[in-house]
Design a protein around this motif. Structure first.
Motif, PDB file in Angstrom:
ATOM      1  N   LEU A 212       0.826  -1.204   0.000  1.00 15.21           N
ATOM      2  CA  LEU A 212       0.000   0.000   0.000  1.00 15.21           C
ATOM      3  C   LEU A 212       0.865   1.260   0.000  1.00 15.21           C
ATOM      4  O   LEU A 212       0.576   2.227  -0.720  1.00 15.21           O
ATOM      5  CB  LEU A 212      -0.928   0.003   1.218  1.00 15.21           C
ATOM      6  N   ILE A 213       1.925   1.250   0.813  1.00 12.92           N
ATOM      7  CA  ILE A 213       2.829   2.400   0.857  1.00 12.92           C
ATOM      8  C   ILE A 213       3.464   2.628  -0.508  1.00 12.92           C
ATOM      9  O   ILE A 213       3.568   3.768  -0.988  1.00 12.92           O
ATOM     10  CB  ILE A 213       3.909   2.191   1.933  1.00 12.92           C
ATOM     11  N   LYS A 214       3.888   1.557  -1.155  1.00 10.62           N
ATOM     12  CA  LYS A 214       4.505   1.673  -2.471  1.00 10.62           C
ATOM     13  C   LYS A 214       3.522   2.213  -3.507  1.00 10.62           C
ATOM     14  O   LYS A 214       3.899   2.987  -4.390  1.00 10.62           O
ATOM     15  CB  LYS A 214       5.047   0.314  -2.913  1.00 10.62           C
ATOM     16  N   MET A 215       2.270   1.820  -3.391  1.00 13.92           N
ATOM     17  CA  MET A 215       1.263   2.312  -4.325  1.00 13.92           C
ATOM     18  C   MET A 215       1.033   3.805  -4.133  1.00 13.92           C
ATOM     19  O   MET A 215       0.951   4.576  -5.101  1.00 13.92           O
ATOM     20  CB  MET A 215      -0.047   1.546  -4.144  1.00 13.92           C
ATOM     21  N   PHE A 216       0.950   4.239  -2.865  1.00 11.03           N
ATOM     22  CA  PHE A 216       0.711   5.649  -2.582  1.00 11.03           C
ATOM     23  C   PHE A 216       1.919   6.519  -2.902  1.00 11.03           C
ATOM     24  O   PHE A 216       1.770   7.726  -3.142  1.00 11.03           O
ATOM     25  CB  PHE A 216       0.325   5.841  -1.112  1.00 11.03           C
ATOM     26  N   SER A 217       3.122   5.930  -2.878  1.00  7.51           N
ATOM     27  CA  SER A 217       4.335   6.730  -3.069  1.00  7.51           C
ATOM     28  C   SER A 217       4.343   7.443  -4.413  1.00  7.51           C
ATOM     29  O   SER A 217       4.850   8.569  -4.529  1.00  7.51           O
ATOM     30  CB  SER A 217       5.578   5.839  -2.938  1.00  7.51           C
ATOM     31  N   THR A 218       3.783   6.808  -5.444  1.00  5.46           N
ATOM     32  CA  THR A 218       3.761   7.419  -6.777  1.00  5.46           C
ATOM     33  C   THR A 218       2.799   8.597  -6.831  1.00  5.46           C
ATOM     34  O   THR A 218       3.065   9.602  -7.515  1.00  5.46           O
ATOM     35  CB  THR A 218       3.354   6.375  -7.832  1.00  5.46           C
ATOM     36  N   TRP A 219       1.700   8.509  -6.081  1.00  8.12           N
ATOM     37  CA  TRP A 219       0.658   9.525  -6.180  1.00  8.12           C
ATOM     38  C   TRP A 219       0.794  10.617  -5.129  1.00  8.12           C
ATOM     39  O   TRP A 219       0.135  11.670  -5.243  1.00  8.12           O
ATOM     40  CB  TRP A 219      -0.716   8.869  -6.070  1.00  8.12           C
ATOM     41  N   THR A 220       1.574  10.401  -4.097  1.00 12.43           N
ATOM     42  CA  THR A 220       1.735  11.414  -3.052  1.00 12.43           C
ATOM     43  C   THR A 220       3.026  12.206  -3.208  1.00 12.43           C
ATOM     44  O   THR A 220       3.452  12.892  -2.276  1.00 12.43           O
ATOM     45  CB  THR A 220       1.710  10.754  -1.654  1.00 12.43           C
ATOM     46  N   SER A 221       3.641  12.123  -4.371  1.00  9.54           N
ATOM     47  CA  SER A 221       4.805  12.937  -4.703  1.00  9.54           C
ATOM     48  C   SER A 221       4.608  13.464  -6.126  1.00  9.54           C
ATOM     49  O   SER A 221       3.907  12.835  -6.924  1.00  9.54           O
ATOM     50  CB  SER A 221       6.098  12.122  -4.587  1.00  9.54           C
ATOM     51  N   PRO A 222       5.199  14.604  -6.471  1.00  7.72           N
ATOM     52  CA  PRO A 222       4.918  15.248  -7.763  1.00  7.72           C
ATOM     53  C   PRO A 222       5.603  14.554  -8.942  1.00  7.72           C
ATOM     54  O   PRO A 222       6.507  15.101  -9.571  1.00  7.72           O
ATOM     55  CB  PRO A 222       5.458  16.673  -7.562  1.00  7.72           C
ATOM     56  N   VAL A 223       5.138  13.354  -9.251  1.00  4.28           N
ATOM     57  CA  VAL A 223       5.678  12.588 -10.371  1.00  4.28           C
ATOM     58  C   VAL A 223       4.797  12.757 -11.598  1.00  4.28           C
ATOM     59  O   VAL A 223       5.280  13.093 -12.682  1.00  4.28           O
ATOM     60  CB  VAL A 223       5.793  11.090 -10.005  1.00  4.28           C
ATOM     61  N   LEU A 224       3.498  12.529 -11.445  1.00  2.00           N
ATOM     62  CA  LEU A 224       2.558  12.578 -12.561  1.00  2.00           C
ATOM     63  C   LEU A 224       1.895  13.940 -12.691  1.00  2.00           C
ATOM     64  O   LEU A 224       1.091  14.151 -13.600  1.00  2.00           O
ATOM     65  CB  LEU A 224       1.488  11.501 -12.388  1.00  2.00           C
ATOM     66  N   TYR A 225       2.208  14.849 -11.790  1.00  8.57           N
ATOM     67  CA  TYR A 225       1.625  16.184 -11.785  1.00  8.57           C
ATOM     68  C   TYR A 225       2.656  17.125 -11.176  1.00  8.57           C
ATOM     69  O   TYR A 225       3.728  16.688 -10.759  1.00  8.57           O
ATOM     70  CB  TYR A 225       0.328  16.196 -10.963  1.00  8.57           C
ATOM     71  N   THR A 226       2.342  18.388 -11.102  1.00  8.27           N
ATOM     72  CA  THR A 226       3.266  19.357 -10.515  1.00  8.27           C
ATOM     73  C   THR A 226       2.820  19.732  -9.105  1.00  8.27           C
ATOM     74  O   THR A 226       1.636  19.616  -8.765  1.00  8.27           O
ATOM     75  CB  THR A 226       3.341  20.636 -11.368  1.00  8.27           C
ATOM     76  N   TRP A 227       3.770  20.203  -8.315  1.00 10.84           N
ATOM     77  CA  TRP A 227       3.441  20.624  -6.954  1.00 10.84           C
ATOM     78  C   TRP A 227       2.496  21.829  -6.985  1.00 10.84           C
ATOM     79  O   TRP A 227       1.715  22.034  -6.047  1.00 10.84           O
ATOM     80  CB  TRP A 227       4.700  20.963  -6.162  1.00 10.84           C
ATOM     81  N   ALA A 228       2.556  22.628  -8.069  1.00 12.96           N
ATOM     82  CA  ALA A 228       1.700  23.818  -8.160  1.00 12.96           C
ATOM     83  C   ALA A 228       0.227  23.447  -8.187  1.00 12.96           C
ATOM     84  O   ALA A 228      -0.618  24.185  -7.672  1.00 12.96           O
ATOM     85  CB  ALA A 228       2.076  24.626  -9.394  1.00 12.96           C
ATOM     86  N   MET A 229      -0.098  22.298  -8.783  1.00 15.46           N
ATOM     87  CA  MET A 229      -1.495  21.849  -8.809  1.00 15.46           C
ATOM     88  C   MET A 229      -1.980  21.550  -7.396  1.00 15.46           C
ATOM     89  O   MET A 229      -3.112  21.889  -7.032  1.00 15.46           O
ATOM     90  CB  MET A 229      -1.622  20.607  -9.685  1.00 15.46           C
ATOM     91  N   VAL A 230      -1.133  20.916  -6.616  1.00 16.57           N
ATOM     92  CA  VAL A 230      -1.489  20.619  -5.222  1.00 16.57           C
ATOM     93  C   VAL A 230      -1.629  21.919  -4.433  1.00 16.57           C
ATOM     94  O   VAL A 230      -2.564  22.095  -3.633  1.00 16.57           O
ATOM     95  CB  VAL A 230      -0.425  19.705  -4.584  1.00 16.57           C
ATOM     96  N   TYR A 231      -0.703  22.837  -4.671  1.00 16.29           N
ATOM     97  CA  TYR A 231      -0.719  24.123  -3.961  1.00 16.29           C
ATOM     98  C   TYR A 231      -2.010  24.889  -4.238  1.00 16.29           C
ATOM     99  O   TYR A 231      -2.616  25.476  -3.333  1.00 16.29           O
ATOM    100  CB  TYR A 231       0.494  24.947  -4.398  1.00 16.29           C
ATOM    101  N   THR A 232      -2.457  24.857  -5.496  1.00 17.97           N
ATOM    102  CA  THR A 232      -3.683  25.561  -5.872  1.00 17.97           C
ATOM    103  C   THR A 232      -4.912  24.926  -5.220  1.00 17.97           C
ATOM    104  O   THR A 232      -5.791  25.625  -4.702  1.00 17.97           O
ATOM    105  CB  THR A 232      -3.851  25.551  -7.397  1.00 17.97           C
ATOM    106  N   GLN A 233      -4.973  23.600  -5.247  1.00 20.07           N
ATOM    107  CA  GLN A 233      -6.127  22.903  -4.686  1.00 20.07           C
ATOM    108  C   GLN A 233      -6.190  23.023  -3.166  1.00 20.07           C
ATOM    109  O   GLN A 233      -7.278  22.956  -2.579  1.00 20.07           O
ATOM    110  CB  GLN A 233      -6.097  21.430  -5.091  1.00 20.07           C
ATOM    111  N   LEU A 234      -5.044  23.186  -2.530  1.00 23.76           N
ATOM    112  CA  LEU A 234      -4.987  23.265  -1.061  1.00 23.76           C
ATOM    113  C   LEU A 234      -4.759  24.696  -0.581  1.00 23.76           C
ATOM    114  O   LEU A 234      -4.246  24.913   0.515  1.00 23.76           O
ATOM    115  CB  LEU A 234      -3.878  22.353  -0.527  1.00 23.76           C
ATOM    116  N   GLU A 235      -5.148  25.639  -1.400  1.00 23.17           N
ATOM    117  CA  GLU A 235      -4.908  27.045  -1.056  1.00 23.17           C
ATOM    118  C   GLU A 235      -5.563  27.427   0.264  1.00 23.17           C
ATOM    119  O   GLU A 235      -5.039  28.235   1.028  1.00 23.17           O
ATOM    120  CB  GLU A 235      -5.432  27.937  -2.192  1.00 23.17           C
TER     121      GLU A 235
END
Length: 309
Positions: A212-235
């Motif tokens: 489970l940790i390995k599965m989440f590792s890809t999606w909880t770090s900016p690999v498939l998207y940029t950190w700016a997208m996360v920053y905007t959504q969590l403003e």
């Protein structure tokens, strides 16, 4: 018939109190079953080399493609991710040189996942040795992580070649950042690997938790998207973004992006994560803390490895 007589000698520190007349220095011997943790790995480098050689030699044994699989798996991941994220979701239009951005993050997370996964199963996979002889048990997780690093090198070589073809200009800061990212990944994987390899020897469902940790590792770090997208959504929830940016994998992936991708773009407009210096410091503290906790748990449970296996 002449009788053999044992001569008792005065008891001294580091010596036996019953000998054949010649005192024996026991100071050079270790107490069985006790070691110095990860430090013992450096004292037994020969054994470590043997385990690494065994891991690399048997990985693709009886395989037709052999080491080619080290290229096939990351290439397949890249193609799938690029098709979904780049073409279908049009990220390739928003991020300059998106293939480099994507692949530099993929190889970083792949190193963590393989190192962490291999370290977790290292004790169980080597149960025959663990049950029969004593040697520092930390050798197995460390060797597993080194083997993962060896299989990471072909992916890194491909990344460097592609970057050079696109126009990558290596810089001291960029290369230093990538190396620092590697150190964070390896340290984090080793700490978690020590912790979960010890638990996995007693509780086999620990391995499922690792998946489970390995599965989440890809999606909880900016690999498939940029950190700016996360920053905007969590403003409206900046504290969540702060926790996100403190993730050692997030920091390591961004160091890879800055080391390989950033210098291939004229002006990405993305920049670095806000408060990256603090995030780097916290990520380092987390990795060191995980190493300490992992080592303590490992040493506490290793006494019963033979019985648990």
């Amino acid at each position: 018939m002449e009788h053999v007589r044992f001569v008792s000698c005065p008891k001294r520190e580091g010596r036996s109190d019953l000998t054949f007349g010649t005192p024996i220095d026991l100071g050079a011997y270790d107490v069985p079953g006790r070691g110095k943790g990860v430090l013992d790995v450096f004292r037994r480098r020969y054994l470590l080399r043997l385990l690494v050689r065994k891991g690399t030699a048997t990985r693709y044994r009886n395989s037709v493609l052999g080491w080619v699989w080290s290229y096939v798996k990351p290439a397949s991941q890249f193609l799938i991710y690029y098709f979904v994220m780049g073409i279908i979701l049009n990220f390739h239009r928003d991020i300059e040189n998106f293939p480099i951005y994507l692949f530099s993050g993929v190889v970083a997370v792949n190193l963590f996942n393989e190192a962490f996964g291999n370290a977790t199963t290292s004790i169980v996979d080597n149960r025959a040795l663990v049950k029969k002889i004593y040697l520092p048990r930390e050798l197995f997780p460390v060797a597993a992580i080194i083997v993962a690093f060896v299989h990471f090198l072909p992916q890194l070589a491909i990344l460097i070649v592609v970057c050079l073809l696109i126009g990558w200009t290596p810089t001291v800061a960029g290369i230093g950042g990538a190396i620092l990212g590697l150190i964070l990944i390896v340290a984090f994987a080793l700490g978690l690997g020590l912790f979960f390899s010890a638990l996995n020897a007693r509780f086999r469902d620990a391995q499922n938790f690792v998946e489970l940790i390995k599965m989440f590792s890809t999606w909880t770090s900016p690999v498939l998207y940029t950190w700016a997208m996360v920053y905007t959504q969590l403003e409206n929830h900046p504290w969540i973004f702060t926790l996100y940016s403190w993730n050692p994998l997030t920091v390591a992936v961004e160091l890879f992006h800055q080391g390989f991708w950033a210098s291939t773009t004229a002006d990405s407009g993305l920049g670095i994560i806000p408060g990256f210096g603090t995030a780097l410091l916290v990520a380092g503290i987390i990795c060191v803390s995980m190493l300490i906790v992992g080592q303590l748990v490992f040493r506490n449970l290793e006494r019963s490895f033979a019985q648990d296996l």
